[in-house]
Scaffold this motif. Sequence first.
Motif, PDB file in Angstrom:
ATOM      1  N   THR A   1       0.839  -1.254  -0.135  1.00  0.00           N
ATOM      2  CA  THR A   1       0.031   0.086  -0.021  1.00  0.00           C
ATOM      3  C   THR A   1       0.974   1.385   0.121  1.00  0.00           C
ATOM      4  OG1 THR A   1      -0.296  -0.174   2.399  1.00  0.00           O
ATOM      5  CG2 THR A   1      -1.895  -1.148   1.114  1.00  0.00           C
ATOM      6  N   ALA A   2       0.328   2.266  -0.504  1.00  0.00           N
ATOM      7  CA  ALA A   2       1.098   3.492  -0.515  1.00  0.00           C
ATOM      8  C   ALA A   2      -0.109   4.643   0.124  1.00  0.00           C
ATOM      9  CB  ALA A   2       1.478   4.075  -1.929  1.00  0.00           C
ATOM     10  N   ALA A   3       0.627   5.760   0.693  1.00  0.00           N
ATOM     11  CA  ALA A   3      -0.324   6.797   0.996  1.00  0.00           C
ATOM     12  C   ALA A   3       0.187   8.189   0.808  1.00  0.00           C
ATOM     13  CB  ALA A   3      -0.564   6.508   2.576  1.00  0.00           C
ATOM     14  N   PRO A   4      -0.484   9.291   0.670  1.00  0.00           N
ATOM     15  CA  PRO A   4       0.115  10.389   0.592  1.00  0.00           C
ATOM     16  C   PRO A   4       1.232  10.798   1.522  1.00  0.00           C
ATOM     17  CG  PRO A   4      -2.287  10.458   0.477  1.00  0.00           C
ATOM     18  CD  PRO A   4      -2.072   9.363   0.915  1.00  0.00           C
ATOM     19  N   GLY A   5       2.026  11.540   1.110  1.00  0.00           N
ATOM     20  CA  GLY A   5       3.334  11.868   2.013  1.00  0.00           C
ATOM     21  C   GLY A   5       4.532  10.781   1.752  1.00  0.00           C
ATOM     22  N   GLY A   6       4.091   9.678   0.979  1.00  0.00           N
ATOM     23  CA  GLY A   6       5.371   8.803   0.608  1.00  0.00           C
ATOM     24  C   GLY A   6       5.448   7.755   1.570  1.00  0.00           C
ATOM     25  N   LEU A   7       4.479   7.375   2.507  1.00  0.00           N
ATOM     26  CA  LEU A   7       4.384   6.332   3.251  1.00  0.00           C
ATOM     27  C   LEU A   7       3.927   4.934   2.476  1.00  0.00           C
ATOM     28  CD1 LEU A   7       4.634   4.880   5.892  1.00  0.00           C
ATOM     29  CD2 LEU A   7       2.116   5.399   6.434  1.00  0.00           C
ATOM     30  N   THR A   8       4.831   4.195   2.484  1.00  0.00           N
ATOM     31  CA  THR A   8       4.514   2.788   1.855  1.00  0.00           C
ATOM     32  C   THR A   8       4.656   1.578   2.865  1.00  0.00           C
ATOM     33  OG1 THR A   8       6.846   2.244   1.183  1.00  0.00           O
ATOM     34  CG2 THR A   8       5.551   3.357  -0.391  1.00  0.00           C
ATOM     35  N   LYS A   9       3.828   0.358   2.731  1.00  0.00           N
ATOM     36  CA  LYS A   9       3.755  -0.821   3.635  1.00  0.00           C
ATOM     37  C   LYS A   9       3.903  -1.904   2.853  1.00  0.00           C
ATOM     38  CE  LYS A   9       1.353  -2.546   7.547  1.00  0.00           C
ATOM     39  NZ  LYS A   9       0.317  -2.296   8.520  1.00  0.00           N
ATOM     40  N   MET A  10       4.557  -3.041   3.298  1.00  0.00           N
ATOM     41  CA  MET A  10       4.666  -4.208   2.726  1.00  0.00           C
ATOM     42  C   MET A  10       4.087  -5.064   3.800  1.00  0.00           C
ATOM     43  SD  MET A  10       7.427  -6.012   0.056  1.00  0.00           S
ATOM     44  CE  MET A  10       6.790  -4.755  -1.222  1.00  0.00           C
ATOM     45  N   LEU A  11       3.207  -6.088   3.399  1.00  0.00           N
ATOM     46  CA  LEU A  11       2.784  -6.938   4.401  1.00  0.00           C
ATOM     47  C   LEU A  11       2.680  -8.608   3.660  1.00  0.00           C
ATOM     48  CD1 LEU A  11       1.398  -8.093   7.127  1.00  0.00           C
ATOM     49  CD2 LEU A  11      -0.805  -7.516   6.053  1.00  0.00           C
ATOM     50  N   LEU A  12       3.320  -9.440   4.416  1.00  0.00           N
ATOM     51  CA  LEU A  12       3.416 -10.916   4.022  1.00  0.00           C
ATOM     52  C   LEU A  12       2.411 -11.731   4.944  1.00  0.00           C
ATOM     53  CD1 LEU A  12       4.173 -13.407   2.132  1.00  0.00           C
ATOM     54  CD2 LEU A  12       6.322 -13.325   3.488  1.00  0.00           C
ATOM     55  N   LYS A  13       1.539 -12.601   4.586  1.00  0.00           N
ATOM     56  CA  LYS A  13       0.996 -13.567   5.469  1.00  0.00           C
ATOM     57  C   LYS A  13       1.366 -14.782   5.143  1.00  0.00           C
ATOM     58  CE  LYS A  13      -3.187 -10.494   6.974  1.00  0.00           C
ATOM     59  NZ  LYS A  13      -4.570 -10.505   6.704  1.00  0.00           N
ATOM     60  N   THR A  14       1.703 -15.646   6.050  1.00  0.00           N
ATOM     61  CA  THR A  14       1.934 -16.972   5.582  1.00  0.00           C
ATOM     62  C   THR A  14       0.694 -17.768   6.245  1.00  0.00           C
ATOM     63  OG1 THR A  14       3.029 -17.510   7.829  1.00  0.00           O
ATOM     64  CG2 THR A  14       4.352 -16.978   5.901  1.00  0.00           C
ATOM     65  N   ARG A  15       0.538 -19.133   5.666  1.00  0.00           N
ATOM     66  CA  ARG A  15      -0.524 -19.948   5.962  1.00  0.00           C
ATOM     67  C   ARG A  15      -0.346 -20.698   7.112  1.00  0.00           C
ATOM     68  NH1 ARG A  15      -3.839 -21.136   1.264  1.00  0.00           N
ATOM     69  NH2 ARG A  15      -2.734 -20.631  -0.667  1.00  0.00           N
ATOM     70  N   ARG A  16      -1.269 -21.086   7.825  1.00  0.00           N
ATOM     71  CA  ARG A  16      -0.830 -22.010   9.106  1.00  0.00           C
ATOM     72  C   ARG A  16      -0.060 -23.242   9.016  1.00  0.00           C
ATOM     73  NH1 ARG A  16      -7.051 -23.328  11.560  1.00  0.00           N
ATOM     74  NH2 ARG A  16      -7.234 -23.503   9.291  1.00  0.00           N
ATOM     75  N   GLY A  17       0.779 -23.327   9.589  1.00  0.00           N
ATOM     76  CA  GLY A  17       1.599 -24.645   9.547  1.00  0.00           C
ATOM     77  C   GLY A  17       2.992 -24.134   8.701  1.00  0.00           C
ATOM     78  N   SER A  18       3.118 -23.140   8.335  1.00  0.00           N
ATOM     79  CA  SER A  18       4.209 -22.644   7.535  1.00  0.00           C
ATOM     80  C   SER A  18       5.434 -22.143   8.187  1.00  0.00           C
ATOM     81  CB  SER A  18       3.661 -21.503   6.374  1.00  0.00           C
ATOM     82  OG  SER A  18       2.613 -22.184   5.478  1.00  0.00           O
ATOM     83  N   LEU A  19       6.471 -22.401   7.663  1.00  0.00           N
ATOM     84  CA  LEU A  19       7.793 -22.074   8.228  1.00  0.00           C
ATOM     85  C   LEU A  19       8.462 -21.028   7.555  1.00  0.00           C
ATOM     86  CD1 LEU A  19       9.036 -25.420   9.943  1.00  0.00           C
ATOM     87  CD2 LEU A  19       7.788 -23.566  11.170  1.00  0.00           C
ATOM     88  N   ALA A  20       8.949 -20.023   7.840  1.00  0.00           N
ATOM     89  CA  ALA A  20       9.672 -19.091   7.038  1.00  0.00           C
ATOM     90  C   ALA A  20      10.844 -18.532   7.867  1.00  0.00           C
ATOM     91  CB  ALA A  20       8.867 -18.193   6.631  1.00  0.00           C
TER      92      ALA A  20
END
Length: 267
Positions: free
Chosen positions: A96-115
Motif C-alpha cells: 500500500t502507498a499513502a500520501p506523503g510517501g508512506l509505503t507498507k508491505m505485508l506478507l501473511k503465511t498459511r497456518r503450519g508454514s515456516l519461514a
Amino acid sequence: MKGKLLTLFALLLPSTSALAGQCEDNFTKTGNPLKGTEYSTTLTVPGLGVPSAIAQMHNIALEDGMNIIDENAESGAMLLEVSPNVAHRGLQVYFTAAPGGLTKMLLKTRRGSLANADSIKTSMCKMLYQLKPGKAPATKSVGAKPITISAIKLGDQVGQTVKDNAGLIDARFKGKTYRISGYFAGSEPSSRGMEVFYDMTPSLLPGYVQSESTKLFYTRIMCVMAKDQRGHALSLREGDKIDLTGTFAEYQSNTRTAVISDCRPSK
C-alpha cells in the motif's frame, strides 16, 4: 529467471539506498506457525506520490518474477504473489502507498508454514528501497522471455490454480510466454488455426492406454499454431516429441484446457 527474486525467501544484496535502515528498523513479525505469521514493514519516501508508488512497484514486481493479482493506483493498493512452487502454494504480498510517501508491505503465511524472517525482511526492503520520488513511470507488461516447462508440469500448475481459486488463472498465467515440451497427441483444424494437443498422460509401458476415468482429472494443454505453421502441425504423428513456444491466452473451464496462442517450433 536467474538473478531475479523468485521467492521472498531469496537472499539478496544489502540496499545502498540513502534510506537504508528505515525499512529494517520498521520490520515486525507477529503470530506463530500454528496460526499463521504476519511479516510487515514500512518505508517513507519523501516526494513519492501514490500513483507513482503503484506504477513503480508494478514494474519491480514483474522484474522479480512475481504475479500482480490486483492493483489500484487511486486507492494505492496492490496484491502481489510469489509464484507457487514445490515449497509453497503461492505467497501473497500486500503493498500500500499513502500520501506523503508512506509505503507498507505485508506478507501473511498459511497456518503450519515456516519461514525465515531475516530473508523476508531483506527481500521486502530490497523491493521498497527501489522506490524513488518523481512522476509515475510507464508500467511494463508481462515479459516475453519464454518460461521453459513441460506440458505435464504446466497442466499441473494450472490445475492446482483451479483448485485453489480459478480467479487467479489470468494473474498467474495470461500473457506469459511458454516454451512447452512434450509429446504430440493429435490436432484439429479451427477458425483460429491448427490446434495441437499435448499428450498429458504419456505411458512408459508400450501399448498401455490410460482409462477414461483417469483422463477426466488432468488439465489439457493445447497450442493454437501460428497461421504460417499449418504445415508443421500436419507433419506431426502421434507420439512425436514436440517443443513449441507460444503465449498463454485463456483457460477453458468446460473442457479443462489451457490454450496457448501463436505457437511455433522453439528455436
